[in-house]
Scaffold this motif. Structure first.
Motif, PDB file in Angstrom:
ATOM      1  N   CYS A 176       0.833  -1.200   0.000  1.00 49.80           N
ATOM      2  CA  CYS A 176       0.000   0.000   0.000  1.00 49.80           C
ATOM      3  C   CYS A 176       0.866   1.249   0.000  1.00 49.80           C
ATOM      4  O   CYS A 176       1.770   1.383   0.827  1.00 49.80           O
ATOM      5  CB  CYS A 176      -0.913   0.008   1.231  1.00 49.80           C
ATOM      6  SG  CYS A 176      -2.051   1.418   1.308  1.00 49.80           S
ATOM      7  N   ASN A 177       0.590   2.142  -0.940  1.00 45.68           N
ATOM      8  CA  ASN A 177       1.186   3.486  -0.940  1.00 45.68           C
ATOM      9  C   ASN A 177       0.034   4.466  -0.777  1.00 45.68           C
ATOM     10  O   ASN A 177      -0.490   4.989  -1.756  1.00 45.68           O
ATOM     11  CB  ASN A 177       1.952   3.746  -2.230  1.00 45.68           C
ATOM     12  CG  ASN A 177       2.572   5.134  -2.262  1.00 45.68           C
ATOM     13  OD1 ASN A 177       2.750   5.761  -1.227  1.00 45.68           O
ATOM     14  ND2 ASN A 177       2.873   5.619  -3.452  1.00 45.68           N
ATOM     15  N   PRO A 178      -0.381   4.716   0.473  1.00 50.19           N
ATOM     16  CA  PRO A 178      -1.579   5.505   0.729  1.00 50.19           C
ATOM     17  C   PRO A 178      -1.284   6.997   0.742  1.00 50.19           C
ATOM     18  O   PRO A 178      -0.120   7.422   0.734  1.00 50.19           O
ATOM     19  CB  PRO A 178      -1.976   5.037   2.128  1.00 50.19           C
ATOM     20  CG  PRO A 178      -0.648   4.821   2.791  1.00 50.19           C
ATOM     21  CD  PRO A 178       0.260   4.269   1.716  1.00 50.19           C
ATOM     22  N   TYR A 196      -0.455  10.010   2.727  1.00 51.35           N
ATOM     23  CA  TYR A 196       0.129  10.012   4.071  1.00 51.35           C
ATOM     24  C   TYR A 196       0.741  11.342   4.499  1.00 51.35           C
ATOM     25  O   TYR A 196       1.258  11.463   5.614  1.00 51.35           O
ATOM     26  CB  TYR A 196       1.172   8.907   4.203  1.00 51.35           C
ATOM     27  CG  TYR A 196       2.300   8.935   3.197  1.00 51.35           C
ATOM     28  CD1 TYR A 196       3.238   9.953   3.162  1.00 51.35           C
ATOM     29  CD2 TYR A 196       2.445   7.889   2.283  1.00 51.35           C
ATOM     30  CE1 TYR A 196       4.281   9.957   2.249  1.00 51.35           C
ATOM     31  CE2 TYR A 196       3.483   7.875   1.351  1.00 51.35           C
ATOM     32  CZ  TYR A 196       4.400   8.915   1.349  1.00 51.35           C
ATOM     33  OH  TYR A 196       5.436   8.904   0.437  1.00 51.35           O
ATOM     34  N   ILE A 230      -3.816   5.052   6.867  1.00 54.68           N
ATOM     35  CA  ILE A 230      -2.929   3.964   7.274  1.00 54.68           C
ATOM     36  C   ILE A 230      -3.515   3.158   8.424  1.00 54.68           C
ATOM     37  O   ILE A 230      -3.408   1.921   8.449  1.00 54.68           O
ATOM     38  CB  ILE A 230      -1.538   4.518   7.639  1.00 54.68           C
ATOM     39  CG1 ILE A 230      -0.846   5.035   6.362  1.00 54.68           C
ATOM     40  CG2 ILE A 230      -0.680   3.461   8.317  1.00 54.68           C
ATOM     41  CD1 ILE A 230       0.511   5.647   6.593  1.00 54.68           C
ATOM     42  N   VAL A 277      -6.043   0.603   7.222  1.00 54.51           N
ATOM     43  CA  VAL A 277      -5.365  -0.336   6.334  1.00 54.51           C
ATOM     44  C   VAL A 277      -4.575  -1.358   7.139  1.00 54.51           C
ATOM     45  O   VAL A 277      -4.570  -2.552   6.821  1.00 54.51           O
ATOM     46  CB  VAL A 277      -4.453   0.412   5.335  1.00 54.51           C
ATOM     47  CG1 VAL A 277      -3.457  -0.535   4.680  1.00 54.51           C
ATOM     48  CG2 VAL A 277      -5.286   1.088   4.264  1.00 54.51           C
ATOM     49  N   VAL A 299       3.890  -0.988   3.792  1.00 51.41           N
ATOM     50  CA  VAL A 299       3.157   0.264   3.595  1.00 51.41           C
ATOM     51  C   VAL A 299       4.138   1.431   3.566  1.00 51.41           C
ATOM     52  O   VAL A 299       4.991   1.571   4.453  1.00 51.41           O
ATOM     53  CB  VAL A 299       2.081   0.468   4.684  1.00 51.41           C
ATOM     54  CG1 VAL A 299       2.674   0.449   6.087  1.00 51.41           C
ATOM     55  CG2 VAL A 299       1.283   1.746   4.436  1.00 51.41           C
ATOM     56  N   HIS A 311       5.125   5.431   3.877  1.00 47.67           N
ATOM     57  CA  HIS A 311       4.648   6.453   4.802  1.00 47.67           C
ATOM     58  C   HIS A 311       5.521   7.693   4.712  1.00 47.67           C
ATOM     59  O   HIS A 311       6.572   7.711   4.048  1.00 47.67           O
ATOM     60  CB  HIS A 311       4.620   5.927   6.237  1.00 47.67           C
ATOM     61  CG  HIS A 311       5.941   5.390   6.710  1.00 47.67           C
ATOM     62  ND1 HIS A 311       7.036   6.196   6.934  1.00 47.67           N
ATOM     63  CD2 HIS A 311       6.350   4.117   7.002  1.00 47.67           C
ATOM     64  CE1 HIS A 311       8.056   5.464   7.344  1.00 47.67           C
ATOM     65  NE2 HIS A 311       7.677   4.204   7.390  1.00 47.67           N
ATOM     66  N   TYR A 315       9.257   3.142   4.397  1.00 49.78           N
ATOM     67  CA  TYR A 315       8.154   2.178   4.443  1.00 49.78           C
ATOM     68  C   TYR A 315       8.389   1.170   5.566  1.00 49.78           C
ATOM     69  O   TYR A 315       9.517   0.918   5.973  1.00 49.78           O
ATOM     70  CB  TYR A 315       7.951   1.471   3.100  1.00 49.78           C
ATOM     71  CG  TYR A 315       9.053   0.541   2.647  1.00 49.78           C
ATOM     72  CD1 TYR A 315       8.951  -0.839   2.811  1.00 49.78           C
ATOM     73  CD2 TYR A 315      10.193   1.034   2.019  1.00 49.78           C
ATOM     74  CE1 TYR A 315       9.947  -1.690   2.368  1.00 49.78           C
ATOM     75  CE2 TYR A 315      11.196   0.190   1.570  1.00 49.78           C
ATOM     76  CZ  TYR A 315      11.069  -1.177   1.749  1.00 49.78           C
ATOM     77  OH  TYR A 315      12.064  -2.021   1.307  1.00 49.78           O
TER      78      TYR A 315
END
Length: 295
Positions: free
Chosen positions: A184-186, A188, A218, A221, A237, A239, A272
């Motif tokens: 996941c690259n949300p 952030y 995040i 998720v 993930v 961040h 990450y």
């Protein structure tokens, strides 16, 4: 090109000479490495290069001008409405590829997929993987589907595109306990952070900002990852560089993960976090310790 490079540098564009060469190569329709062998710019091409330079001076993203963004071994279509993939995200994608290798018929999920960069990179490098890309933005979905179709036409294994909100409590209900690798690259970036003009004026805000502390997406998720992953499955993930402690602590406190680790990007900044789903599939009452690793 020298004139374009001077104009870009004066506007504060980093790597001005490189970007001038990329714009010239785009106008000429040749790879950057072939510029020295290319014909001179025609009058029409010179006008076009000057116009593209003016737009870049105004801080329109280079990728929007050329319509393409490189990501690992791919060239993706990008433009207004979708987040332009960044080089640092290639580290997370590469970690995901490494984790999926050796697993039989791995199921890989890419949340907040955007242009599809992570999902399509995994599908290209691991043709035996089933890859699912999840995105909610209609504008981004159009780019995601376009890129997925382009890569399928090029011979890569097709990915599955799912329109959904990654914070939904029933996200991917049919895959509960079946996912091997979840990436996941949300969004952030904390809301009060001032971002570069290319981001502020062109990347969708919903793909950049993650609430007051940057963790609004995040947090859910992390919780959903613990449900979707099979025992021994892994989660990664991306961040903000201010989240080097906060995100690993979220993973450790969840109780569903072991081997929580923080990874640095090529500039030495926290980039990450990763973790493994507990082998027993349960949640421990207290989160495990975590460590910091370089990229």
């Amino acid at each position: 090109m020298a004139r374009a490079a001077r104009a870009l540098a004066a506007a504060g564009v980093g790597s001005a000479r490189v970007e001038a060469e990329l714009l010239a190569a785009y106008v000429l329709g040749v790879p950057r490495g072939r510029l020295a062998l290319a014909d001179d710019l025609s009058d029409d091409q010179l006008v076009r290069l000057d116009e593209l330079t003016r737009r870049r001076v105004a801080r329109e993203p280079l990728q929007h001008l050329t319509g393409r963004a490189g990501f690992r071994h791919l060239e993706l279509s990008v433009g207004p409405g979708v987040f332009v993939p960044r080089p640092e995200t290639e580290l997370l994608a590469g970690w995901g590829v490494e984790q999926a290798q050796g697993r039989p018929d791995p199921v890989v999920v890419d949340l907040c997929s955007g242009s599809g960069a992570i999902a399509l990179a995994v599908a290209q490098e691991l043709p035996g993987a089933r890859v699912i890309a999840v995105e909610r933005s209609p504008a981004a979905l159009a780019w995601l589907r376009r890129n997925a179709a382009e890569r399928a036409a090029a011979g890569d294994r097709p990915i599955e595109v799912v329109e959904a909100d990654v914070t939904a409590p029933d996200l991917l209900a049919e895959l509960v306990g079946r996912v091997d690798v979840l990436l996941c690259n949300p969004p952030y970036v904390p809301d009060d952070v001032v971002v570069p003009p290319e981001v502020a004026g062109h990347d969708p805000a919903e793909a950049v900002f993650g609430g007051a502390d940057g963790l609004v997406v995040i947090r859910p998720v992390v919780a959903r990852a613990a449900v979707l992953l099979r025992p021994g499955g892994v989660f990664g993930v991306e961040h903000d560089d201010t989240h080097g402690a906060a995100v690993p602590e979220l993973l450790a406190r969840d109780g569903g993960f072991t081997a929580v680790a923080e990874h640095l990007d090529l500039t030495g900044r926290p980039r990450y976090a990763t973790a493994s789903r507990r082998a027993d599939g349960q949640h421990a009452p207290i989160g495990a310790a975590w460590q910091t690793d370089s990229s």
